[in-house]
Design an enzyme around this catalytic site. Sequence first.
Site, PDB file in Angstrom:
ATOM      1  N   GLU A 290       4.033  13.894   2.329  1.00 40.72           N
ATOM      2  CA  GLU A 290       5.242  13.532   2.586  1.00 40.72           C
ATOM      3  C   GLU A 290       6.537  14.204   2.804  1.00 40.72           C
ATOM      4  O   GLU A 290       7.355  14.306   3.514  1.00 40.72           O
ATOM      5  CB  GLU A 290       5.782  12.438   1.763  1.00 40.72           C
ATOM      6  CG  GLU A 290       4.921  10.932   1.730  1.00 40.72           C
ATOM      7  CD  GLU A 290       5.799   9.975   1.046  1.00 40.72           C
ATOM      8  OE1 GLU A 290       6.515   9.971   0.470  1.00 40.72           O
ATOM      9  OE2 GLU A 290       4.974   8.575   1.188  1.00 40.72           O
ATOM     10  N   HIS A 319     -21.662  17.144  -5.552  1.00 42.00           N
ATOM     11  CA  HIS A 319     -22.981  16.034  -5.293  1.00 42.00           C
ATOM     12  C   HIS A 319     -22.368  15.378  -4.042  1.00 42.00           C
ATOM     13  O   HIS A 319     -23.158  14.385  -3.542  1.00 42.00           O
ATOM     14  CB  HIS A 319     -23.577  15.743  -6.333  1.00 42.00           C
ATOM     15  CG  HIS A 319     -24.014  16.433  -7.380  1.00 42.00           C
ATOM     16  ND1 HIS A 319     -25.228  17.138  -7.399  1.00 42.00           N
ATOM     17  CD2 HIS A 319     -23.347  17.037  -8.562  1.00 42.00           C
ATOM     18  CE1 HIS A 319     -25.290  17.860  -8.512  1.00 42.00           C
ATOM     19  NE2 HIS A 319     -23.881  17.786  -9.317  1.00 42.00           N
ATOM     20  N   LYS A 433       7.829   0.796   6.747  1.00 39.99           N
ATOM     21  CA  LYS A 433       8.259  -0.201   6.115  1.00 39.99           C
ATOM     22  C   LYS A 433       8.956  -1.166   7.046  1.00 39.99           C
ATOM     23  O   LYS A 433       8.965  -2.248   6.821  1.00 39.99           O
ATOM     24  CB  LYS A 433       9.336   0.313   5.053  1.00 39.99           C
ATOM     25  CG  LYS A 433       8.616   1.176   3.947  1.00 39.99           C
ATOM     26  CD  LYS A 433       9.881   1.491   2.777  1.00 39.99           C
ATOM     27  CE  LYS A 433       9.136   2.291   1.771  1.00 39.99           C
ATOM     28  NZ  LYS A 433      10.047   2.569   0.438  1.00 39.99           N
TER      29      LYS A 433
HETATM   30  O1  PA5 Z   1       8.222   9.270  -1.661  1.00 38.24           O
HETATM   31  C1  PA5 Z   1       8.672   8.213  -1.193  1.00 38.24           C
HETATM   32  O2  PA5 Z   1       9.928   8.478  -0.870  1.00 38.24           O
HETATM   33  C2  PA5 Z   1       7.794   7.129  -1.077  1.00 38.24           C
HETATM   34  O3  PA5 Z   1       6.482   7.194  -1.158  1.00 38.24           O
HETATM   35  C3  PA5 Z   1       8.280   6.002  -1.954  1.00 38.24           C
HETATM   36  O4  PA5 Z   1       8.163   6.317  -3.063  1.00 38.24           O
HETATM   37  C4  PA5 Z   1       7.804   4.682  -1.718  1.00 38.24           C
HETATM   38  O5  PA5 Z   1       7.678   4.277  -0.346  1.00 38.24           O
HETATM   39  C5  PA5 Z   1       8.118   3.489  -2.515  1.00 38.24           C
HETATM   40  O6  PA5 Z   1       9.477   3.345  -2.359  1.00 38.24           O
HETATM   41  P1  PA5 Z   1      10.461   2.780  -3.182  1.00 38.24           P
HETATM   42  O7  PA5 Z   1      10.554   3.371  -4.584  1.00 38.24           O
HETATM   43  O8  PA5 Z   1      11.743   2.703  -2.723  1.00 38.24           O
HETATM   44  O9  PA5 Z   1       9.869   1.184  -3.578  1.00 38.24           O
END
Ligand code: PA5
Length: 463
Positions: A290, A319, A433
């Site tokens: 990310e 394995h 989202k």
């Molecule tokens: O790292 C990130 O920003 C995302 O993976 C969020 O953690 C994930 O989408 C969950 O978002 P939120 O904590 O706003 O519910």
Amino acid sequence: MDRITLDLTNATSDAIGPDHGISSEELAGLRDAALKAQAAVEARRGADLRWMDLPYAHEVHDEVLDYASSVAGRFKNVVVLGIGGSALGNTALHAALSSPFHDLAPPAGWPRLFVLDNVDPDLVGEWLDHFDPAETLFNVISKSGGTAETMSQFLLFRERLVEVLGEEGHREHLVVTTDAEKGILREIVQREGYQSFVVPDGVGGRFSVLSPVGLLSSALVGIDIKGVLAGAASMDEHCKQASFEENPALNYACLQWLMQEKKAKNVAVTFSYSHRLRALADWYAQLLAESIGKRTSRSGDDVHKGPTPVRAVGVTDQHSQVQLYVEGPFDKWFTLLSVTQPDHAVPLPSAYPDLEGAEYLAGRDLGELFTAEREGTKVALTEAGRPNVSIVFPRVDARSVGQYLMMMELAVAVMGELYDVDAFDQPGVEAGKIAAYALMGRAGYETRRGEIEGAGPTERKTI
Ligand code: PA5
């Protein structure tokens, strides 16, 4: 040394040759850029990169521990309702620092911990078939406070609690971790009066493990969170002061960049030679993917950057995947997580002295076999010209795990500079989202829904 260390010998050109290995000149050539990148990240400490301050937020740590002791012995289960950065660190800490069998046989007085980071009805439905919400504390975690998966789980479990315990009684079964002011969850906290903790500004989901996001569920199952934080702080201090040559975070960032940009290794495999550390690889996969997987550079040009993280567990995946790793395409580099001192000695007995194929194991320890398997994999990778580094944990404990978390966060922040991408946004995640909100009919997303429904081929091709 009680610090985790980075052994990069088998990624050097001395070990595997110049086509796939990094020469000392190549690494030294990146020294100035790396130091500049580190300075750029450091300049944001105390400003917008608040995750760097988390190991030192002692008041918050005490609040988390006070709350955990106030509910000690009260619940049989703790359930984290969260996803992505609001779940992966929780799982990683529990897997590393609780017994692998904690949830099958929790120590007396301690709850089990479930991280329900999916809305698959066959996961959530099964949980409800097996466990009683009235014996459970739910930690709802969402930085944005509106993620559909987490919100739906909250609504579901809240309803179950209210049915059994009533409007008043259900409240002590919910504790919310979210933004201090923004988001629907914060609004709900204010209406309901739920106990809550804050995800501070400047702490993105994947950098939040050392905030109440990761700390609360850990404290609730008895993990030494102060040890984790002390480990993180010690790594932070070391990386602030160390020279380039002695700085594991900087060197790791440089290796990642050189491996992908100069040696065409698009795949970064974290190979955990520790069952307990395996979920750290999942946590790191999100951090890397990310943070660095981006369409645009910081100046807005299309660049489509980013390594592909892959996770493997030793010896299990010897394995399953090692055949590919040793003989397949030269598109991968490897980070082995290895542990010097296991907590357990498990000696092997002699049963068939006349059968050499069994007897050579007699009197040896399982740890010796585990080490031999790991070293064997390193030899096989190295001889096949596959770059592999090791992050060596003296043992698996709170301190070393904290060090690893901080080292990788610092490394990825520096990678963002080297790759010239914004390591702290996630437009691709947000796009998904928004599409989900639109498809679920959320008000305000009608236009997007129309776009999605009107897009794509008119005829489906399904076989
Ligand atoms: O790292 C990130 O920003 C995302 O993976 C969020 O953690 C994930 O989408 C969950 O978002 P939120 O904590 O706003 O519910």
